[in-house]
Design a protein around this motif. Structure first.
Motif, PDB file in Angstrom:
ATOM      1  N   PHE A  99       0.829  -1.200   0.000  1.00  0.00           N
ATOM      2  CA  PHE A  99       0.000   0.000   0.000  1.00  0.00           C
ATOM      3  C   PHE A  99       0.865   1.253   0.000  1.00  0.00           C
ATOM      4  CE2 PHE A  99      -2.133  -3.422   2.347  1.00  0.00           C
ATOM      5  CZ  PHE A  99      -3.243  -3.607   1.528  1.00  0.00           C
ATOM      6  N   GLY A 100       0.324   2.331  -0.584  1.00  0.00           N
ATOM      7  CA  GLY A 100       1.049   3.576  -0.660  1.00  0.00           C
ATOM      8  C   GLY A 100       1.200   4.238   0.696  1.00  0.00           C
ATOM      9  N   HIS A 101       2.234   5.052   0.820  1.00  0.00           N
ATOM     10  CA  HIS A 101       2.491   5.797   2.051  1.00  0.00           C
ATOM     11  C   HIS A 101       1.543   6.986   2.130  1.00  0.00           C
ATOM     12  CE1 HIS A 101       4.762   7.979   5.138  1.00  0.00           C
ATOM     13  NE2 HIS A 101       5.379   6.841   5.396  1.00  0.00           N
ATOM     14  N   GLU A 102       1.183   7.353   3.338  1.00  0.00           N
ATOM     15  CA  GLU A 102       0.216   8.436   3.529  1.00  0.00           C
ATOM     16  C   GLU A 102       0.777   9.813   3.186  1.00  0.00           C
ATOM     17  OE1 GLU A 102      -0.732   5.033   6.274  1.00  0.00           O
ATOM     18  OE2 GLU A 102       1.073   6.154   5.719  1.00  0.00           O
ATOM     19  N   THR A 103       2.076  10.020   3.358  1.00  0.00           N
ATOM     20  CA  THR A 103       2.636  11.360   3.181  1.00  0.00           C
ATOM     21  C   THR A 103       3.832  11.425   2.241  1.00  0.00           C
ATOM     22  OG1 THR A 103       4.064  11.061   5.131  1.00  0.00           O
ATOM     23  CG2 THR A 103       1.894  12.046   5.494  1.00  0.00           C
ATOM     24  N   SER A 104       4.352  10.290   1.792  1.00  0.00           N
ATOM     25  CA  SER A 104       5.566  10.284   0.986  1.00  0.00           C
ATOM     26  C   SER A 104       5.339   9.628  -0.363  1.00  0.00           C
ATOM     27  CB  SER A 104       6.695   9.550   1.722  1.00  0.00           C
ATOM     28  OG  SER A 104       7.829   9.401   0.895  1.00  0.00           O
ATOM     29  N   CYS A 105       5.923  10.215  -1.410  1.00  0.00           N
ATOM     30  CA  CYS A 105       5.853   9.622  -2.747  1.00  0.00           C
ATOM     31  C   CYS A 105       6.960   8.597  -2.983  1.00  0.00           C
ATOM     32  CB  CYS A 105       5.954  10.715  -3.812  1.00  0.00           C
ATOM     33  SG  CYS A 105       4.515  11.791  -3.913  1.00  0.00           S
ATOM     34  N   THR A 106       7.972   8.575  -2.126  1.00  0.00           N
ATOM     35  CA  THR A 106       9.093   7.665  -2.319  1.00  0.00           C
ATOM     36  C   THR A 106       9.027   6.444  -1.407  1.00  0.00           C
ATOM     37  OG1 THR A 106      10.420   8.885  -0.701  1.00  0.00           O
ATOM     38  CG2 THR A 106      10.604   9.563  -3.010  1.00  0.00           C
ATOM     39  N   LEU A 125      13.185   6.708  -8.106  1.00  0.00           N
ATOM     40  CA  LEU A 125      11.841   6.260  -8.463  1.00  0.00           C
ATOM     41  C   LEU A 125      10.823   6.661  -7.397  1.00  0.00           C
ATOM     42  CD1 LEU A 125      12.694   2.665  -9.757  1.00  0.00           C
ATOM     43  CD2 LEU A 125      12.653   4.818 -11.022  1.00  0.00           C
ATOM     44  N   LEU A 126       9.559   6.647  -7.786  1.00  0.00           N
ATOM     45  CA  LEU A 126       8.458   6.936  -6.879  1.00  0.00           C
ATOM     46  C   LEU A 126       7.519   5.739  -6.835  1.00  0.00           C
ATOM     47  CD1 LEU A 126       7.557  10.588  -8.006  1.00  0.00           C
ATOM     48  CD2 LEU A 126       9.140   9.873  -6.208  1.00  0.00           C
ATOM     49  N   TYR A 127       6.729   5.643  -5.771  1.00  0.00           N
ATOM     50  CA  TYR A 127       5.794   4.528  -5.657  1.00  0.00           C
ATOM     51  C   TYR A 127       4.544   4.801  -6.489  1.00  0.00           C
ATOM     52  CZ  TYR A 127       2.634   1.026  -3.866  1.00  0.00           C
ATOM     53  OH  TYR A 127       1.745  -0.018  -3.775  1.00  0.00           O
ATOM     54  N   ASN A 128       4.221   3.856  -7.357  1.00  0.00           N
ATOM     55  CA  ASN A 128       3.039   3.933  -8.216  1.00  0.00           C
ATOM     56  C   ASN A 128       1.959   3.035  -7.627  1.00  0.00           C
ATOM     57  OD1 ASN A 128       1.089   3.602 -10.260  1.00  0.00           O
ATOM     58  ND2 ASN A 128       2.607   3.923 -11.870  1.00  0.00           N
ATOM     59  N   PRO A 137       9.120   8.769 -12.142  1.00  0.00           N
ATOM     60  CA  PRO A 137       8.269   9.849 -11.612  1.00  0.00           C
ATOM     61  C   PRO A 137       7.212  10.321 -12.598  1.00  0.00           C
ATOM     62  CG  PRO A 137      10.559  10.234 -11.031  1.00  0.00           C
ATOM     63  CD  PRO A 137      10.564   9.072 -11.970  1.00  0.00           C
ATOM     64  N   GLU A 138       7.528  10.375 -13.889  1.00  0.00           N
ATOM     65  CA  GLU A 138       6.560  10.860 -14.861  1.00  0.00           C
ATOM     66  C   GLU A 138       5.345   9.950 -15.009  1.00  0.00           C
ATOM     67  OE1 GLU A 138      10.272   9.593 -17.322  1.00  0.00           O
ATOM     68  OE2 GLU A 138       9.815  10.355 -15.296  1.00  0.00           O
ATOM     69  N   GLY A 142       0.185  12.725  -9.374  1.00  0.00           N
ATOM     70  CA  GLY A 142       0.218  13.445  -8.109  1.00  0.00           C
ATOM     71  C   GLY A 142       1.599  13.595  -7.519  1.00  0.00           C
ATOM     72  N   CYS A 143       2.619  12.938  -8.113  1.00  0.00           N
ATOM     73  CA  CYS A 143       3.991  13.045  -7.599  1.00  0.00           C
ATOM     74  C   CYS A 143       4.958  13.262  -8.761  1.00  0.00           C
ATOM     75  CB  CYS A 143       4.375  11.785  -6.829  1.00  0.00           C
ATOM     76  SG  CYS A 143       3.593  11.614  -5.213  1.00  0.00           S
ATOM     77  N   GLN A 144       4.573  14.148  -9.673  1.00  0.00           N
ATOM     78  CA  GLN A 144       5.379  14.319 -10.876  1.00  0.00           C
ATOM     79  C   GLN A 144       6.769  14.887 -10.595  1.00  0.00           C
ATOM     80  OE1 GLN A 144       2.154  14.978 -10.815  1.00  0.00           O
ATOM     81  NE2 GLN A 144       1.399  13.501 -12.286  1.00  0.00           N
ATOM     82  N   LYS A 145       6.909  15.637  -9.512  1.00  0.00           N
ATOM     83  CA  LYS A 145       8.213  16.205  -9.192  1.00  0.00           C
ATOM     84  C   LYS A 145       8.802  15.493  -7.982  1.00  0.00           C
ATOM     85  CE  LYS A 145       7.474  19.054 -12.492  1.00  0.00           C
ATOM     86  NZ  LYS A 145       8.075  18.784 -13.811  1.00  0.00           N
TER      87      LYS A 145
END
Length: 251
Positions: A99-106, A125-128, A137-138, A142-145
């Protein structure tokens, strides 16, 4: 909640086209109606079992535990429904899952029997959440940057205490780079320079690859598929490449 095992002759409302596991070589078959249940031949009698909460039946010796797998890994539930709803704990929508993190994209959570373990996406990389994996990231809504590039979307960023590697931000997306031979990265000017600098001396031998797996080499070249979950050593429940469970539920 666990219930005493049911046999075909006792299971009210059981569809007549349900396959009998005692007549198959594997002695285990999926339930014809519910994708999170399966039947196993025990003492020449079929018994009904539930997969661990959040997992669905994938087949004998398949999946992450007890023949059960994450539902998003395949079309396990096509034409079927779930018999059980979610049981949630802190950070976990189901007892088992990613599951995704509540406050972090990484960062993201791996949940095993309701216990959440925080994991980190590496290599820029970021979590998709749609792919349940670390991704470019692209590709992540919601976490493009990336946070590494918050100060300068096209600048360079030091990589820890490394003298020859650094992050190069390209439009807000970090890419791992290495200084040319015999140059070092200067964390003050944020570029590769002739040593020595305040932090790095002149290298006397070619610098070893401290940590640059194939994934990051591909990223550096702008190619490759990052669609993989990175599991740091010691991640909860990982043993020998498979997650281990503490038991199964009879229905």
């Amino acid at each position: 909640m666990c219930h005493p095992p049911q046999h075909y002759r006792l299971a009210s409302g059981q569809r007549q086209d349900q396959e009998d596991p005692c007549k198959t070589k594997s002695k285990v078959v999926g339930d014809v109606t519910y994708c999170d249940r399966y039947w196993e031949c025990i003492n020449n009698q079929p018994e009904l079992y539930d997969c661990p909460n959040g997992l669905v039946f994938a087949g004998k010796h398949r999946g992450v535990t007890e023949g059960c797998d994450y539902p998003w890994r395949s079309n396990y539930c096509d034409g079927k429904q779930l018999a059980n709803g979610p049981i949630s704990t802190e950070h976990c929508d189901w007892l088992y899952g990613i599951f995704g993190h509540e406050t972090s994209c990484t960062r993201y959570w791996t949940c095993w029997n309701g216990t959440a373990t925080e994991q980190l996406c590496i290599g820029g990389l970021l979590y998709n959440e749609n792919a349940h994996s670390c991704d470019w990231p692209e590709n992540v809504d919601g976490c493009q940057k990336h946070p590494l590039c918050n100060e300068d979307a096209n600048g360079n960023v030091p990589l820890g205490k490394s003298c020859n590697r650094y992050w190069q931000c390209q439009g807000g997306y970090p890419r791992l780079q290495r200084c040319p031979a015999m140059l070092v990265f200067d964390r003050r000017s944020l570029r590769c320079v002739v040593p020595p600098t305040e932090d790095c001396d002149v290298p006397t031998t070619p610098l070893p690859l401290e940590y640059e797996p194939e994934q990051q080499q591909q990223q550096q070249q702008g190619k490759g598929n990052p669609n993989a979950i990175y599991q740091p050593s010691g991640a909860g429940g990982l043993q020998g490449g498979k997650l281990q469970s503490g038991g199964r539920n009879k229905n």
